[in-house]
Design an enzyme around this catalytic site. Sequence first.
Site, PDB file in Angstrom:
ATOM      1  N   GLU A  40       0.848  -1.207   0.000  1.00 31.43           N
ATOM      2  CA  GLU A  40       0.000   0.000   0.000  1.00 31.43           C
ATOM      3  C   GLU A  40       0.875   1.246   0.000  1.00 31.43           C
ATOM      4  O   GLU A  40       1.863   1.310   0.728  1.00 31.43           O
ATOM      5  CB  GLU A  40      -0.886  -0.026   1.251  1.00 31.43           C
ATOM      6  CG  GLU A  40      -2.275   0.496   1.024  1.00 31.43           C
ATOM      7  CD  GLU A  40      -3.107  -0.416   0.129  1.00 31.43           C
ATOM      8  OE1 GLU A  40      -3.367  -0.007  -1.023  1.00 31.43           O
ATOM      9  OE2 GLU A  40      -3.504  -1.506   0.554  1.00 31.43           O
ATOM     10  N   ASP A  43       2.981   2.280  -4.947  1.00 30.85           N
ATOM     11  CA  ASP A  43       2.964   2.409  -6.425  1.00 30.85           C
ATOM     12  C   ASP A  43       3.713   3.651  -6.908  1.00 30.85           C
ATOM     13  O   ASP A  43       4.540   3.559  -7.810  1.00 30.85           O
ATOM     14  CB  ASP A  43       1.528   2.355  -6.980  1.00 30.85           C
ATOM     15  CG  ASP A  43       0.588   3.385  -6.390  1.00 30.85           C
ATOM     16  OD1 ASP A  43       0.943   4.001  -5.352  1.00 30.85           O
ATOM     17  OD2 ASP A  43      -0.505   3.574  -6.948  1.00 30.85           O
ATOM     18  N   GLY A 136     -17.422   3.649  -5.697  1.00 28.91           N
ATOM     19  CA  GLY A 136     -16.757   4.495  -4.710  1.00 28.91           C
ATOM     20  C   GLY A 136     -16.480   3.767  -3.404  1.00 28.91           C
ATOM     21  O   GLY A 136     -16.255   4.398  -2.382  1.00 28.91           O
ATOM     22  N   GLY A 138     -13.937   1.660  -2.861  1.00 30.03           N
ATOM     23  CA  GLY A 138     -12.535   1.279  -2.735  1.00 30.03           C
ATOM     24  C   GLY A 138     -12.203  -0.057  -3.384  1.00 30.03           C
ATOM     25  O   GLY A 138     -11.111  -0.594  -3.202  1.00 30.03           O
ATOM     26  N   SER A 140     -12.536  -0.476  -6.717  1.00 28.33           N
ATOM     27  CA  SER A 140     -12.237  -0.106  -8.094  1.00 28.33           C
ATOM     28  C   SER A 140     -13.330  -0.425  -9.103  1.00 28.33           C
ATOM     29  O   SER A 140     -13.103  -1.077 -10.118  1.00 28.33           O
ATOM     30  CB  SER A 140     -10.898  -0.691  -8.547  1.00 28.33           C
ATOM     31  OG  SER A 140     -10.369   0.202  -9.511  1.00 28.33           O
ATOM     32  N   SER A 141     -14.508   0.112  -8.821  1.00 27.14           N
ATOM     33  CA  SER A 141     -15.562   0.062  -9.835  1.00 27.14           C
ATOM     34  C   SER A 141     -15.114   0.827 -11.075  1.00 27.14           C
ATOM     35  O   SER A 141     -15.476   0.469 -12.196  1.00 27.14           O
ATOM     36  CB  SER A 141     -16.857   0.664  -9.288  1.00 27.14           C
ATOM     37  OG  SER A 141     -16.738   2.060  -9.081  1.00 27.14           O
ATOM     38  N   ASP A 186      -5.075  -0.952 -10.559  1.00 33.94           N
ATOM     39  CA  ASP A 186      -6.478  -1.345 -10.703  1.00 33.94           C
ATOM     40  C   ASP A 186      -6.778  -1.860 -12.108  1.00 33.94           C
ATOM     41  O   ASP A 186      -7.453  -2.876 -12.287  1.00 33.94           O
ATOM     42  CB  ASP A 186      -7.395  -0.161 -10.390  1.00 33.94           C
ATOM     43  CG  ASP A 186      -7.173   0.392  -8.999  1.00 33.94           C
ATOM     44  OD1 ASP A 186      -6.361  -0.184  -8.254  1.00 33.94           O
ATOM     45  OD2 ASP A 186      -7.805   1.412  -8.661  1.00 33.94           O
TER      46      ASP A 186
HETATM   47  P1  ADP Z   1     -13.943   3.169  -6.965  1.00 33.21           P
HETATM   48  O1  ADP Z   1     -13.163   2.968  -8.216  1.00 33.21           O
HETATM   49  O2  ADP Z   1     -13.137   2.916  -5.738  1.00 33.21           O
HETATM   50  O3  ADP Z   1     -15.217   2.404  -6.933  1.00 33.21           O
HETATM   51  P2  ADP Z   1     -14.006   5.849  -7.968  1.00 33.21           P
HETATM   52  O4  ADP Z   1     -14.422   7.135  -7.372  1.00 33.21           O
HETATM   53  O5  ADP Z   1     -12.637   5.725  -8.506  1.00 33.21           O
HETATM   54  O6  ADP Z   1     -14.333   4.718  -6.894  1.00 33.21           O
HETATM   55  O7  ADP Z   1     -14.976   5.500  -9.171  1.00 33.21           O
HETATM   56  C1  ADP Z   1     -16.370   5.559  -9.013  1.00 33.21           C
HETATM   57  C2  ADP Z   1     -16.984   6.267 -10.192  1.00 33.21           C
HETATM   58  O8  ADP Z   1     -16.833   5.462 -11.375  1.00 33.21           O
HETATM   59  C3  ADP Z   1     -18.472   6.455 -10.050  1.00 33.21           C
HETATM   60  O9  ADP Z   1     -18.796   7.626  -9.329  1.00 33.21           O
HETATM   61  C4  ADP Z   1     -18.919   6.547 -11.500  1.00 33.21           C
HETATM   62  O10 ADP Z   1     -18.676   7.832 -12.041  1.00 33.21           O
HETATM   63  C5  ADP Z   1     -17.971   5.568 -12.193  1.00 33.21           C
HETATM   64  N1  ADP Z   1     -18.582   4.233 -12.297  1.00 33.21           N
HETATM   65  C6  ADP Z   1     -18.115   3.070 -11.786  1.00 33.21           C
HETATM   66  N2  ADP Z   1     -18.934   2.040 -12.098  1.00 33.21           N
HETATM   67  C7  ADP Z   1     -19.924   2.543 -12.827  1.00 33.21           C
HETATM   68  C8  ADP Z   1     -21.103   2.015 -13.444  1.00 33.21           C
HETATM   69  N3  ADP Z   1     -21.404   0.722 -13.368  1.00 33.21           N
HETATM   70  N4  ADP Z   1     -21.909   2.846 -14.120  1.00 33.21           N
HETATM   71  C9  ADP Z   1     -21.617   4.150 -14.201  1.00 33.21           C
HETATM   72  N5  ADP Z   1     -20.560   4.725 -13.646  1.00 33.21           N
HETATM   73  C10 ADP Z   1     -19.718   3.942 -12.953  1.00 33.21           C
HETATM   74 MG    MG Z   2     -11.433   4.071  -8.781  1.00 36.26          MG
END
Ligand code: ADP
Ligand code: MG
Length: 402
Positions: A40, A43, A136, A138, A140-141, A186
């Site tokens: 952690e 990177d 959001g 953590g 990595s959506s 990620d």
């Molecule tokens: P994390 O990557 O940790 O989940 P981030 O803030 O880096 O958090 O990314 C979240 C953002 O990515 C969301 O607010 C949105 O804008 C976008 N996002 C992620 N998944 C989707 C989805 N399935 N549909 C639309 N937007 C998405």
């Molecule tokens: Mg992210």
Amino acid sequence: MADQLFDTLLAETKKIFAEKFGTEPEILVAAPGRVNLIGEHTDYNGGYVFPMAIERYTIIAASRTNADKATIWTNNCGRKAVSRAAGEFAVRGEIEPDDAVDWTSYVQGTIACALEKGAKIEGAFNAVINSNVPLGGGLSSSASLEVAVATLMEELSGHKFGKEEKPLLCQKAEHVFAHMACGIMDQFISALGQKDCAMLLDCRSQVPEMVPMSDPSVSVLITNSNVKHQLSGSEYPERRKDCEKVAKLLGHELLRDVTMDELLASKDKILAVDDGERLFKRARHAVGEDGRTLKMKEALISGDWATVGAQMYASHESLRDDYEVSCKEIDALVEIARKIGPEGGVIGSRITGGGFGGCTVSLVKTDKADEIAATIAREYKSQIGKDATIFVTRPAQGARVL
Ligand code: ADP
Ligand code: MG
């Protein structure tokens, strides 16, 4: 359980596609979220990270059209469980980033970067995005979304990206279109993850190495503290600057090149500069964390669980005391896990992600995972007064066409 979640997500995605576009999708792709096991805040120091893909995915269903632009629905653009939105997306020509960032930035950015790398398409497409990676949270959506879009662009164009080219173009999309200065971890793990493997990633050479984690009797338990402390925004750049300062002071470009012996031998020299004590602690974390990451990788391969656990707890303590990115809620979660201990099936536990809240990652005995999750939830509620969100996963497959 994992398969069932995936099947439910897939069925729902197809259903929404039929609702919106009145047909079956031609193409289906999936890309997972991730958790970092150890490594952690290494990177940006050119060091090692050790993530694995999790059994939570972004799925995209799509079909080609003759339209000028792509029409894309997402089932989850916001924090609510379901919050649908649609957008129109350019699929050729010069595509410029906007100043304002929303979910479309990630999608349009990845389309633009994929086109730039040769994934040219005829016509356009209709698509539905659907994800069970918490947004959001953590895990990595954002990378799972980018990598899913890049994988879709490969299918639509018939142009295959190089192994490392794909995650790097996704990272560029996040930098340029979402204005987020993320590292490479990620996108690499979401694109290249393999079932039953973690990934040791050298952030300087950008070369990934798959590390078998094939023992099914061990699982990964991810606990979201459901707290995110408000930051001033300067916490990360400050730490980054501190690390760069120490590297420079010792005649190196990156802390990656500093050994622990060298750091300890230079302690007086570091303490002599302004804020020397803080600088020394920051560097001790970054240098020590590289060592722990490599040690954990070896211990994981040989099934030496005591050593694996020791590295995870030591990583947590270093992030808490030297790097100062933990908080009381996260510390409580790690201590609860530590108390359950090896007899109760807990191998190790630590904070994961940038810090100041978010998630912990624990390695646990699979047959005790449910019991452990229940204990953690109960204890966290009684100590902190909040509900933790917990799920169990094995290392999952990276991006794929379904
Ligand atoms: P994390 O990557 O940790 O989940 P981030 O803030 O880096 O958090 O990314 C979240 C953002 O990515 C969301 O607010 C949105 O804008 C976008 N996002 C992620 N998944 C989707 C989805 N399935 N549909 C639309 N937007 C998405
Ligand atoms: Mg992210």
